[in-house]
Design a protein around this motif. Structure first.
Motif, PDB file in Angstrom:
ATOM      1  N   GLU A 199       0.827  -1.143  -0.072  1.00 35.79           N
ATOM      2  CA  GLU A 199       0.142   0.036  -0.083  1.00 35.79           C
ATOM      3  C   GLU A 199       0.834   1.276  -0.046  1.00 35.79           C
ATOM      4  O   GLU A 199       0.628   2.291  -0.579  1.00 35.79           O
ATOM      5  CB  GLU A 199      -1.094  -0.012   1.125  1.00 35.79           C
ATOM      6  CG  GLU A 199      -2.069   1.099   1.333  1.00 35.79           C
ATOM      7  CD  GLU A 199      -2.836   1.265   2.492  1.00 35.79           C
ATOM      8  OE1 GLU A 199      -3.682   2.267   2.465  1.00 35.79           O
ATOM      9  OE2 GLU A 199      -2.813   0.241   3.220  1.00 35.79           O
ATOM     10  N   ILE A 200       1.947   1.178   0.582  1.00 36.41           N
ATOM     11  CA  ILE A 200       2.696   2.272   0.802  1.00 36.41           C
ATOM     12  C   ILE A 200       3.371   2.587  -0.462  1.00 36.41           C
ATOM     13  O   ILE A 200       3.296   3.868  -0.990  1.00 36.41           O
ATOM     14  CB  ILE A 200       4.090   2.129   1.769  1.00 36.41           C
ATOM     15  CG1 ILE A 200       3.536   2.132   3.206  1.00 36.41           C
ATOM     16  CG2 ILE A 200       5.093   3.332   1.433  1.00 36.41           C
ATOM     17  CD1 ILE A 200       4.699   1.772   4.037  1.00 36.41           C
ATOM     18  N   ILE A 201       3.863   1.913  -1.462  1.00 39.36           N
ATOM     19  CA  ILE A 201       4.399   1.980  -2.795  1.00 39.36           C
ATOM     20  C   ILE A 201       3.270   2.230  -3.606  1.00 39.36           C
ATOM     21  O   ILE A 201       3.563   3.080  -4.290  1.00 39.36           O
ATOM     22  CB  ILE A 201       5.138   0.809  -3.107  1.00 39.36           C
ATOM     23  CG1 ILE A 201       6.690   0.897  -2.405  1.00 39.36           C
ATOM     24  CG2 ILE A 201       5.555   0.895  -4.682  1.00 39.36           C
ATOM     25  CD1 ILE A 201       7.468  -0.260  -2.902  1.00 39.36           C
ATOM     26  N   ASP A 202       2.239   1.689  -3.384  1.00 37.87           N
ATOM     27  CA  ASP A 202       0.987   1.785  -4.535  1.00 37.87           C
ATOM     28  C   ASP A 202       0.715   3.237  -4.340  1.00 37.87           C
ATOM     29  O   ASP A 202       0.338   4.023  -5.412  1.00 37.87           O
ATOM     30  CB  ASP A 202      -0.140   0.940  -4.125  1.00 37.87           C
ATOM     31  CG  ASP A 202       0.207  -0.536  -4.785  1.00 37.87           C
ATOM     32  OD1 ASP A 202       1.113  -0.585  -5.245  1.00 37.87           O
ATOM     33  OD2 ASP A 202      -0.705  -1.516  -4.182  1.00 37.87           O
ATOM     34  N   THR A 203       0.446   3.744  -3.272  1.00 32.20           N
ATOM     35  CA  THR A 203       0.046   5.071  -2.970  1.00 32.20           C
ATOM     36  C   THR A 203       0.813   5.947  -3.298  1.00 32.20           C
ATOM     37  O   THR A 203       0.398   7.141  -3.952  1.00 32.20           O
ATOM     38  CB  THR A 203      -0.066   5.431  -1.302  1.00 32.20           C
ATOM     39  OG1 THR A 203      -1.162   4.319  -0.837  1.00 32.20           O
ATOM     40  CG2 THR A 203      -0.559   6.682  -0.970  1.00 32.20           C
ATOM     41  N   GLU A 204       2.119   5.930  -3.277  1.00 31.61           N
ATOM     42  CA  GLU A 204       3.182   6.900  -3.679  1.00 31.61           C
ATOM     43  C   GLU A 204       3.209   6.942  -5.116  1.00 31.61           C
ATOM     44  O   GLU A 204       3.270   7.997  -5.899  1.00 31.61           O
ATOM     45  CB  GLU A 204       4.791   6.589  -3.151  1.00 31.61           C
ATOM     46  CG  GLU A 204       4.848   6.675  -1.808  1.00 31.61           C
ATOM     47  CD  GLU A 204       4.391   7.817  -1.408  1.00 31.61           C
ATOM     48  OE1 GLU A 204       4.690   9.145  -1.802  1.00 31.61           O
ATOM     49  OE2 GLU A 204       3.832   8.033  -0.101  1.00 31.61           O
ATOM     50  N   LEU A 205       3.001   5.795  -5.926  1.00 35.55           N
ATOM     51  CA  LEU A 205       3.021   5.817  -7.361  1.00 35.55           C
ATOM     52  C   LEU A 205       1.793   6.439  -7.843  1.00 35.55           C
ATOM     53  O   LEU A 205       1.699   7.053  -8.994  1.00 35.55           O
ATOM     54  CB  LEU A 205       3.100   4.349  -7.995  1.00 35.55           C
ATOM     55  CG  LEU A 205       4.483   3.489  -7.484  1.00 35.55           C
ATOM     56  CD1 LEU A 205       4.423   2.182  -8.167  1.00 35.55           C
ATOM     57  CD2 LEU A 205       5.520   4.271  -7.788  1.00 35.55           C
ATOM     58  N   GLN A 206       0.781   6.137  -7.136  1.00 36.11           N
ATOM     59  CA  GLN A 206      -0.825   6.787  -7.636  1.00 36.11           C
ATOM     60  C   GLN A 206      -0.827   8.319  -7.244  1.00 36.11           C
ATOM     61  O   GLN A 206      -1.297   8.838  -8.300  1.00 36.11           O
ATOM     62  CB  GLN A 206      -1.757   6.189  -6.727  1.00 36.11           C
ATOM     63  CG  GLN A 206      -2.012   4.751  -7.306  1.00 36.11           C
ATOM     64  CD  GLN A 206      -2.703   3.906  -6.043  1.00 36.11           C
ATOM     65  OE1 GLN A 206      -3.340   4.481  -5.230  1.00 36.11           O
ATOM     66  NE2 GLN A 206      -2.744   2.560  -6.388  1.00 36.11           N
ATOM     67  N   LEU A 207      -0.110   8.794  -6.449  1.00 39.48           N
ATOM     68  CA  LEU A 207      -0.001  10.275  -5.940  1.00 39.48           C
ATOM     69  C   LEU A 207       0.528  10.906  -6.940  1.00 39.48           C
ATOM     70  O   LEU A 207       0.404  11.938  -7.455  1.00 39.48           O
ATOM     71  CB  LEU A 207       0.465  10.490  -4.744  1.00 39.48           C
ATOM     72  CG  LEU A 207      -0.462  10.144  -3.479  1.00 39.48           C
ATOM     73  CD1 LEU A 207       0.366  10.205  -2.223  1.00 39.48           C
ATOM     74  CD2 LEU A 207      -1.616  10.803  -3.525  1.00 39.48           C
ATOM     75  N   LYS A 225      -6.737   3.350  -7.011  1.00 38.27           N
ATOM     76  CA  LYS A 225      -6.569   2.175  -7.949  1.00 38.27           C
ATOM     77  C   LYS A 225      -5.670   2.782  -8.816  1.00 38.27           C
ATOM     78  O   LYS A 225      -5.381   3.696  -9.310  1.00 38.27           O
ATOM     79  CB  LYS A 225      -7.846   1.932  -8.484  1.00 38.27           C
ATOM     80  CG  LYS A 225      -8.952   1.169  -7.629  1.00 38.27           C
ATOM     81  CD  LYS A 225     -10.361   1.126  -8.388  1.00 38.27           C
ATOM     82  CE  LYS A 225     -11.511   0.883  -7.433  1.00 38.27           C
ATOM     83  NZ  LYS A 225     -12.682   0.724  -8.115  1.00 38.27           N
ATOM     84  N   PRO A 226      -4.826   1.532  -9.387  1.00 39.45           N
ATOM     85  CA  PRO A 226      -3.756   1.917 -10.546  1.00 39.45           C
ATOM     86  C   PRO A 226      -4.250   2.172 -11.942  1.00 39.45           C
ATOM     87  O   PRO A 226      -5.378   1.776 -12.170  1.00 39.45           O
ATOM     88  CB  PRO A 226      -3.076   0.482 -10.630  1.00 39.45           C
ATOM     89  CG  PRO A 226      -4.052  -0.509 -10.122  1.00 39.45           C
ATOM     90  CD  PRO A 226      -4.865   0.250  -9.143  1.00 39.45           C
ATOM     91  N   ALA A 227      -3.692   3.058 -12.635  1.00 30.64           N
ATOM     92  CA  ALA A 227      -4.053   3.307 -13.750  1.00 30.64           C
ATOM     93  C   ALA A 227      -4.277   2.146 -14.971  1.00 30.64           C
ATOM     94  O   ALA A 227      -5.091   2.511 -15.948  1.00 30.64           O
ATOM     95  CB  ALA A 227      -3.139   4.483 -14.614  1.00 30.64           C
TER      96      ALA A 227
END
Length: 365
Positions: free
Chosen positions: A126-134, A176-178
């Protein structure tokens, strides 16, 4: 085709250990956070028994396998999208890769420090997903600001781009991811120039202990459930086992080691197969006395496009392709025998290359 996969993950999840064992390059792995500063680039030779069998028949002067570049990207922390830690550098390195290998720590070991104090792969993910999504959200919003002005003037193309960007913005804002956004394939061209981080295909690599490498554990099951709707792949691998295999010098020693563990192949082989499947890639071969060589192309590539992988002149001046299916080449033992048996086909510009095809191109520049 230079395929490049970026290994990402929080500090001390096993990224650099895995990188060291997979590639010909060596990174300085250490048991503390931020052991990787600059991205290390190594090369994996793609194992393919078909290449070996073709070489045994042709007896060429050299054998050239295809390769994958692996990039070990610096560890990430919360706030990377805003420049915390090595954030901007980290995110920039990801942008240049074809696919992401997201390593998650799925083993318990008190001797290996975790940057957040406990083992929880879902929290790490979740940490990495959030940073990439932001970061992607920031990128989308910047383009929206530019497009909005043109859309207000009645520009139809700008309005369409605005609509597509708005869908991505809403999707990313919901966490959610692109790559899972409800956008038609033809409409994805409106964000092609943005190289969104979360649009890249992802392989979740669960780094497990030796006893869990075959059947997994509770951590792996939790990850499987979490990515069920993500259109991503999952693979279990033990970085410790791969490191041990890498230290063995001969093929025979490696096979004996794998047999003792009850494994049929190294994790790197499974990783490459997963990466190819993830990126929709296949291999074709050229075979002659000078060399037998493997070439990587995207599934669905036509003969001229495949020729262009060798040299652009081959594609520009393409006349025809002489094709032998791999199974026929092995069954008959040589190009001439295949030709005599009617197994050498002459194909034109519309021929779609099949995985394992042995090809010879005719061209005129």
């Amino acid at each position: 085709m230079a395929l490049q996969c970026g290994i990402v993950g929080l500090p001390n999840v096993g990224k650099s250990t895995l990188f060291n064992s997979l590639s010909n390059a060596r990174a300085q792995a250490a048991n503390f956070p931020f052991c990787t500063i600059e991205p290390n680039i190594g090369t994996i030779t793609v194992p393919d028994e078909r290449l070996t069998k073709l070489a045994e028949l042709v007896k060429p002067q050299r054998i050239v396998p295809t390769t994958i570049e692996i990039v070990d990207i610096a560890g990430l922390v919360k706030g990377a999208s805003k420049g915390e830690g090595l954030g901007n550098q980290f995110l920039g390195n990801i942008r240049g890769t074809d696919a992401i290998i997201h390593v998650l720590r799925c083993f318990d070991d008190d001797n290996v420090v975790h940057v957040d104090g406990s083992v929880d792969p879902l929290r790490d993910k979740e940490i990495i997903d959030t940073e990439l999504q932001l970061k992607d959200l920031e990128t989308i919003e910047k383009k929206l600001q530019k497009v909005n002005k043109a859309a207000k003037t009645g520009d139809k193309e700008a309005r369409k781009t605005e609509d597509v960007l708005s869908i991505y913005k809403s999707h990313l804002s919901s966490g959610k991811p692109a790559r899972t956004a409800p956008v038609e394939e033809n409409d994805q061209e409106h964000i092609a120039d943005l190289y969104l981080l979360t649009s890249k295909p992802v392989l979740y690599l669960c780094n497990v202990d030796e006893k869990s490498v075959k059947n997994g554990n509770r951590h792996v099951e939790a990850v499987k459930e979490a990515i069920r709707d993500e259109n991503a792949e999952l693979l279990m691998i033990s970085a410790a086992i791969e490191a041990d295999i890498a230290e063995l010098e001969t093929y025979e020693d490696k096979q004996l080691f794998l047999e003792d563990l009850g494994l049929d192949q190294p994790g790197v082989n499974k990783l490459i197969v997963s990466a190819y499947r993830l990126l929709n890639l296949i291999t074709y071969f050229t075979a002659g006395v000078q060399e037998v060589r493997a070439w990587t192309i995207t599934r669905g590539t036509t003969a001229p496009g495949a020729a262009g992988v060798i040299h652009t002149d081959f594609e520009k001046g393409f006349i025809r392709a002489e094709v032998i299916h791999y199974e026929d080449y092995i069954a008959y033992g040589s190009e001439s025998a295949c030709k005599d048996a009617g197994k050498l086909n002459v194909e034109g510009k519309t021929y779609v290359v099949q995985d394992g095809d042995v090809m010879h191109f005719r061209f005129n520049v």
